[in-house]
Design a protein around this motif. Structure first.
Motif, short mmCIF file in Angstrom:
data_model
loop_
_atom_site.label_atom_id
_atom_site.label_comp_id
_atom_site.label_asym_id
_atom_site.label_seq_id
_atom_site.Cartn_x
_atom_site.Cartn_y
_atom_site.Cartn_z
N HIS A 277 0.49 -1.29 -0.08
CA HIS A 277 0.00 -0.13 -0.03
C HIS A 277 0.65 0.96 -0.27
CE1 HIS A 277 -3.73 -2.17 1.26
NE2 HIS A 277 -4.80 -2.00 0.95
N SER A 278 1.15 1.11 0.67
CA SER A 278 2.31 2.48 1.14
C SER A 278 3.65 2.38 -0.33
CB SER A 278 3.44 2.31 2.22
OG SER A 278 4.01 3.61 2.47
N LEU A 279 4.45 1.35 -0.88
CA LEU A 279 4.79 1.77 -1.72
C LEU A 279 3.63 1.86 -3.30
CD1 LEU A 279 7.49 0.59 -3.62
CD2 LEU A 279 6.08 -1.95 -4.12
N LEU A 280 2.47 1.62 -3.72
CA LEU A 280 2.17 2.11 -5.18
C LEU A 280 1.15 3.00 -4.27
CD1 LEU A 280 0.13 -1.38 -5.64
CD2 LEU A 280 1.99 -0.11 -6.45
N GLY A 281 1.38 3.63 -2.76
CA GLY A 281 1.34 5.31 -2.92
C GLY A 281 -0.55 5.32 -2.60
N ALA A 282 -1.25 4.94 -1.11
CA ALA A 282 -2.53 4.27 -1.27
C ALA A 282 -3.34 5.79 -0.50
CB ALA A 282 -2.33 3.44 -0.39
N ARG A 283 -3.85 6.11 -0.95
CA ARG A 283 -5.06 7.04 -0.37
C ARG A 283 -6.06 7.02 0.28
NH1 ARG A 283 -4.73 9.95 -6.27
NH2 ARG A 283 -5.41 7.95 -6.32
N PRO A 284 -6.32 7.10 1.35
CA PRO A 284 -7.53 7.13 2.45
C PRO A 284 -8.79 7.29 1.95
CG PRO A 284 -6.24 8.84 3.24
CD PRO A 284 -5.43 8.98 2.26
N VAL A 310 -1.31 -11.48 -0.95
CA VAL A 310 -1.11 -10.58 -1.87
C VAL A 310 -2.77 -11.44 -3.03
CG1 VAL A 310 0.12 -8.82 -4.09
CG2 VAL A 310 1.01 -10.14 -2.12
N HIS A 311 -3.87 -10.12 -2.82
CA HIS A 311 -5.00 -10.42 -3.61
C HIS A 311 -4.54 -9.90 -5.07
CE1 HIS A 311 -6.03 -6.15 -2.56
NE2 HIS A 311 -6.11 -6.47 -1.72
N LEU A 312 -6.11 -10.30 -5.23
CA LEU A 312 -5.97 -10.32 -7.22
C LEU A 312 -5.83 -8.45 -7.98
CD1 LEU A 312 -6.45 -11.55 -10.05
CD2 LEU A 312 -8.77 -11.29 -9.75
N GLU A 313 -6.71 -7.83 -6.75
CA GLU A 313 -6.47 -6.71 -7.31
C GLU A 313 -5.51 -6.11 -6.64
OE1 GLU A 313 -9.62 -2.92 -5.97
OE2 GLU A 313 -9.80 -4.37 -4.58
N MET A 314 -4.62 -6.54 -5.70
CA MET A 314 -3.21 -5.71 -5.51
C MET A 314 -1.83 -5.83 -6.50
SD MET A 314 -1.68 -3.46 -3.64
CE MET A 314 -2.26 -3.65 -2.24
N MET A 315 -2.21 -7.17 -6.82
CA MET A 315 -1.30 -7.21 -7.77
C MET A 315 -1.80 -7.01 -8.95
SD MET A 315 1.49 -9.96 -8.49
CE MET A 315 1.41 -10.81 -7.06
N TYR A 529 -2.56 6.10 7.70
CA TYR A 529 -1.78 6.58 6.72
C TYR A 529 -0.70 7.71 7.81
CZ TYR A 529 -3.11 3.61 3.36
OH TYR A 529 -3.43 2.59 2.12
N GLY A 530 -1.87 8.51 8.64
CA GLY A 530 -2.10 9.78 9.45
C GLY A 530 -0.59 8.84 10.47
N THR A 531 -0.92 7.62 11.59
CA THR A 531 0.54 7.19 12.94
C THR A 531 1.54 6.39 12.00
OG1 THR A 531 -1.19 5.75 13.20
CG2 THR A 531 -1.85 7.82 13.92
N GLY A 532 0.87 6.51 10.93
CA GLY A 532 2.23 5.24 9.95
C GLY A 532 1.56 3.73 10.48
N VAL A 533 0.79 3.54 10.80
CA VAL A 533 0.69 1.99 11.59
C VAL A 533 -0.59 1.32 9.66
CG1 VAL A 533 1.07 2.78 13.37
CG2 VAL A 533 -1.69 2.74 12.86
N TYR A 534 -0.68 0.12 9.94
CA TYR A 534 -1.32 -0.70 8.76
C TYR A 534 -1.16 -1.51 8.67
CZ TYR A 534 1.89 2.47 6.44
OH TYR A 534 2.99 4.05 5.51
#
Length: 652
Positions: A277-284, A310-315, A529-534
């Motif tokens: 998520h972080s690598l691809l630049g996820a947005r809330p 890794v699920h289908l949509e993420m891949m 993403y605000g607190t940096g926890v996943y």
């Protein structure tokens, strides 16, 4: 005997009843109504209503599509229903097709369904041959298949003689009778393509292999100083473990390589491993990512660990954002649980990895580049992707009781698994016909070490320093974990978390007061993403040394400790016990697997195998009465997908 005519009102009422009883998700019923509403005022055919509700229900169970042959045969078993539940729905629907071809004809004539090859005006359902899809999953499967086909068929020119020299230096020599060094072979194969899959069980050395592959890439790159390498994993926990393992392996290699190969520079330049998520630049506020085909990732090599998660949509999103010039390395155990969301991508991509299927051209290249000869039994022609796939076959951990148990379960041998558990060998225990109190006693013993350090307290001048005290507590907590197959009930996550907290409180080891209390372990359930926890991160609640009466949640990433104010964490749950799904990417010295009283759809061979392989030194199975273990081992996870068929078996 004439078949009953369709009764649309009765059909909708029966779907609603199944939703009320929990047999059908409310979402599935609502989706069927949505599809029916797109008929421009015309009544929706009962076949379409049924197919839509079943397709939506299967999506919730991880399937990416619906086989029309399953519809024709009656999908009760696939849905986890009694036969009578489906028969009642079918009676309300009236005459239904008896064959997959009949279903295809009926569905293909509906305005809400796009039959591939016909005129497309963005219908929500896609009919591709004998499979019915939600459009976005069809699109994702097509994207993954096309990207993998292109990458698997692309070859990179390699100086085999130079590669052989480096690999001989990076790997120690092995006795010939042990067969080929699959780790060394994997490095050679990964170097010549823009995609590589390295699969194997725990202890087979996937990250050990990749560390040497990174060194090889660094050694053979034309401009090694500017090579961009990224590490990623589905969860923060898995990402931290990947980085820690690779750093350790590269540090050991650096001493051996010396000045000829500045591996410490490589390690520093890679930076931290990140979640996907972080690598691809996820947005809330959206499912879309910042990186995509129009704004690709700035990488030359991307390594993704725990790829089974890794699920289908993420891949699909990952492959869409990866530059064509970049190399993708997927690491994972194909026999572990598939992702929580739809798809079983790694399993589809390397489902037959054990057979090898290497062409003569691949065998010749491997021999020249690594000195390893592929045994005849693994030669053949299993397609282009097989030429870039390697299964690691020798495990340092699978020689002991835990490994033997995992292999027996993976092979479906319930008798062998039960015999190993009952033998009482060091490393494996089975508490049969267990009561919950026995499990709670295990919890008190297993969590005692972290609570001992916690209750001793941090005292400036007495302890080394606050961070070291916190690190010691976190490390001790991470050495033990209770894993559950289900969320609800006495043997589920919710019930056990409450019971364990009560047991520890009764023993005077914890003082639970309100939602937040000192010593409470928590798992993050949503990316923040605000607190940096996943999602999947686990932390411990401890006093804030700088603010009296305030609490912070501390997380351990490798050897690094970081913290967040407890009041800033909104999406968490207590984590004395966690599901097996959430444990993927983790390893505990002592793992306890708690099985429920009755086997449900989620309790499968893959779940038991995954639970066992989370243990590094001691595995304890706790099961109530019944033949739940044997039933689970007999039940294999099946996810319907069209991905295998979309990847053409052509070799180069």
């Amino acid at each position: 005997m004439a078949r009953a005519e369709a009764n649309p009102e009765a059909l909708w009422n029966e779907l609603a009843r199944l939703s009320e009883t929990g047999a059908l998700r409310r979402l599935s019923c609502a989706f069927a109504r949505f599809v029916a509403s797109l008929a421009n005022g015309m009544p929706a055919p009962p076949a379409l209503v049924l197919a839509s509700s079943v397709l939506s229900e299967l999506e919730g169970q991880g399937h990416s599509c619906l086989l029309l042959s399953d519809l024709a045969a009656g999908p009760a078993a696939l849905l986890g229903w009694e036969d009578e539940q489906w028969k009642e729905l079918a009676r309300c629907a009236g005459p239904l097709p008896r064959t997959a071809q009949g279903w295809a004809q009926q569905l293909g004539g509906c305005a809400q369904v796009w039959a591939v090859g016909a005129f497309d005006y963005d219908q929500p359902l896609v009919l591709d041959g004998d499979r019915l899809y939600l459009r976005r999953y069809w699109r994702d499967e097509m994207l993954v298949a096309q990207a993998v086909r292109e990458r698997a068929g692309r070859r990179i020119d390699v100086d085999a003689e130079a590669v052989r020299g480096w690999l001989d230096g990076l790997f120690a020599a092995r006795p010939e009778q042990e067969g080929p060094d699959w780790q060394k072979l994997a490095c050679a194969i990964a170097l010549r393509g823009s995609v590589a899959i390295i699969t194997g069980g725990p202890g087979t050395g996937k990250t050990y292999t990749v560390a040497r592959l990174l060194a090889l890439l660094f050694a053979t790159a034309p401009q090694a100083g500017s090579q961009r390498i990224a590490l990623a994993a589905p969860t923060g926990k898995a990402a931290a473990r990947l980085k820690q393992s690779i750093d350790k392996a590269l540090g050991e290699l650096a001493d051996r390589a010396g000045a000829a190969l500045p591996l410490r520079e490589l390690t520093q330049r890679m930076g931290a491993a990140r979640t996907l998520h972080s690598l691809l630049g996820a947005r809330p506020d959206t499912r879309a990512f910042a990186h995509h085909r129009g704004n690709p990732l700035d990488v030359d090599v991307l390594i993704v660990d725990e790829a089974s998660m890794v699920h289908l949509e993420m891949m699909a999103s990952l492959l869409d954002a990866l530059p064509a010039s970049a190399t993708l390395i997927l690491l994972g155990d194909k026999d572990q649980l598939a992702s929580v969301e739809a798809g079983a991508v790694l399993g589809d991509l390397c489902h037959n990895a054990g057979a090898g299927g290497y062409t003569a051209a691949t065998c010749d290249y491997v021999l020249a580049a690594s000195g390893e000869a592929v045994p005849e039994e693994f030669q053949g022609d299993a397609g282009a992707l097989a030429q870039q796939t390697v299964m690691l076959r020798h495990s340092r951990r699978f020689g002991g009781p835990i490994g033997q148990l995992a292999l027996a379960v993976n092979a479906g041998d319930a008798l062998r698994a039960e015999a190993l558990l009952r033998a009482g060998e060091q490393g494996v225990r089975w508490i049969e016909n267990a009561q919950q109190q026995q499990l709670l006693q295990l919890a008190q013993s297993g969590y005692g070490p972290y609570l001992d350090v916690l209750n001793t307290g941090y005292r400036p001048g007495l302890n080394t320093n606050h961070e070291e005290w916190v690190r010691q507590i976190l490390q001790r907590f991470e050495s033990f974990r209770i894993l559950c197959a289900v969320r609800d009930g006495e043997w589920g996550v919710a019930g056990l978390n409450e019971a364990v907290a009560a047991r520890l409180a009764a023993a005077g080891l914890l003082r639970p007061q309100g939602d937040w209390y000192v010593g409470r372990p928590v798992m993050v359930t949503r990316n923040d993403y605000g607190t940096g926890v996943y999602n999947g991160d686990i932390g411990l609640t401890l006093p804030d040394p700088s603010r009296p009466n305030a609490l912070r949640v501390y997380f351990l990433e490798g050897d690094t400790v970081r913290s967040v104010l407890a009041t800033r964490l909104r999406n968490v749950e207590t984590a004395f016990a966690m599901t097996v799904h959430k444990s993927q990417g983790s390893e505990f010295r002592h793992t306890v697997l708690a099985l429920p009283r009755e086997r449900g759809a989620v309790l499968t061979r893959e779940l038991v195998y995954t639970g066992i392989t989370r243990a590094s030194e001691l595995f304890t199975l706790v099961s109530p009465p019944g033949a739940v273990l044997a039933e689970a081992i007999a039940a294999r996870t099946h996810r319907t997908s069209g991905l295998r068929g979309m990847i053409a078996p052509t070799s180069r």
